[in-house]
Write a protein that holds these residues in place. Structure first.
Motif, PDB file in Angstrom:
ATOM      1  N   ILE A 280       0.817  -1.211   0.000  1.00 12.01           N
ATOM      2  CA  ILE A 280       0.000   0.000   0.000  1.00 12.01           C
ATOM      3  C   ILE A 280       0.852   1.263   0.000  1.00 12.01           C
ATOM      4  O   ILE A 280       0.533   2.256  -0.658  1.00 12.01           O
TER       5      ILE A 280
ATOM      6  N   MET B 121      -5.532  -0.132  -1.718  1.00 14.63           N
ATOM      7  CA  MET B 121      -5.433  -1.350  -0.917  1.00 14.63           C
ATOM      8  C   MET B 121      -4.962  -2.549  -1.737  1.00 14.63           C
ATOM      9  O   MET B 121      -4.648  -3.598  -1.191  1.00 14.63           O
TER      10      MET B 121
ATOM     11  N   ASN C 197     -10.678   3.683   7.696  1.00 17.14           N
ATOM     12  CA  ASN C 197     -11.266   3.660   6.360  1.00 17.14           C
ATOM     13  C   ASN C 197     -11.514   5.060   5.825  1.00 17.14           C
ATOM     14  O   ASN C 197     -11.343   5.321   4.630  1.00 17.14           O
TER      15      ASN C 197
ATOM     16  N   ILE D 190      -8.286   6.395   4.461  1.00 18.65           N
ATOM     17  CA  ILE D 190      -7.950   5.765   3.182  1.00 18.65           C
ATOM     18  C   ILE D 190      -8.765   6.390   2.060  1.00 18.65           C
ATOM     19  O   ILE D 190      -8.247   6.690   0.984  1.00 18.65           O
TER      20      ILE D 190
END
Length: 207
Positions: free
Chosen positions: A3, A63, A45, A48
């Motif tokens: 990542i 991811m 999350n 991200i």
């Protein structure tokens, strides 16, 4: 690629610096540098998703979820083929498969081929119909003799042209017989010499 590598690659592709990404996210430069090093424990999350928006990629891309996984235990086997020459007119005195005689090649699986020296002739005309259709490619195994009643590739016209005919032997006389009754047989003699160059194995047609 992990990542961190994907984050760095996306940032560089957009031409952004660490500071620019940090400012857009409200983070410090050190935090973005930590993300790119792969140190992203407990990364939420929401973070991200925000990072993906800044870098103009999808969260799944960051991811690695959109990257197909290729098994490393699969061996690829490319099907082997054999190049078989297609002959046209035969130049007098040349070897049968001399470059001057070739009009192209066909490719076959070796699993379906007989042993021996092979070449193709393209049937021209209807003298061997219905057994061999006009325009079909006939696989020939080079050999100087065939059994009585077999179809052979035969050199005629002073060894300059190959024809396909059924070989019939009666006593000392050899006939080249067409399968089409509308055509006349060819009687081999000193005035009409001919030479067998191979046995017809099978024919194929292109659609």
């Amino acid at each position: 690629m992990n990542i961190g590598d994907r984050i760095k690659k996306a940032r560089l592709q957009r031409g952004l610096t660490l500071i620019e990404v940090a400012e857009k996210l409200g983070k410090t430069e050190a935090t973005i540098q930590r993300y790119e090093s792969g140190n992203i424990k407990n990364l939420k999350n929401d973070t991200i998703e925000e990072l993906a928006n800044v870098l103009n990629v999808s969260p799944a891309h960051l991811m690695g979820w959109d990257t197909p996984i290729t098994p490393n235990n699969i061996i690829s086997f490319a099907p082997a083929t054999v190049q078989i020459p297609i002959l046209g007119k035969i130049a007098c005195g040349d070897p049968i498969t001399a470059e001057e005689n070739l009009t192209g090649y066909r490719y076959e699986s070796p699993d379906n081929l007989p042993s021996g020296h092979l070449f193709y002739l393209q049937a021209k005309g209807d003298s061997m119909e219905p057994t061999i259709p006009n325009g079909s490619y006939v696989l020939i195994r080079e050999q100087p003799e065939v059994e009585n009643g077999e179809i052979a590739a035969v050199l005629v016209n002073g060894d300059t042209e190959a024809t396909l005919k059924r070989v019939k032997k009666q006593a000392e006389t050899v006939f080249l017989m067409p399968d089409n009754p509308r055509h006349e047989p060819y009687v081999i003699s000193s005035d009409n010499p001919a030479r067998i160059i191979g046995k017809a194995i099978r024919y194929t047609q292109d659609l």
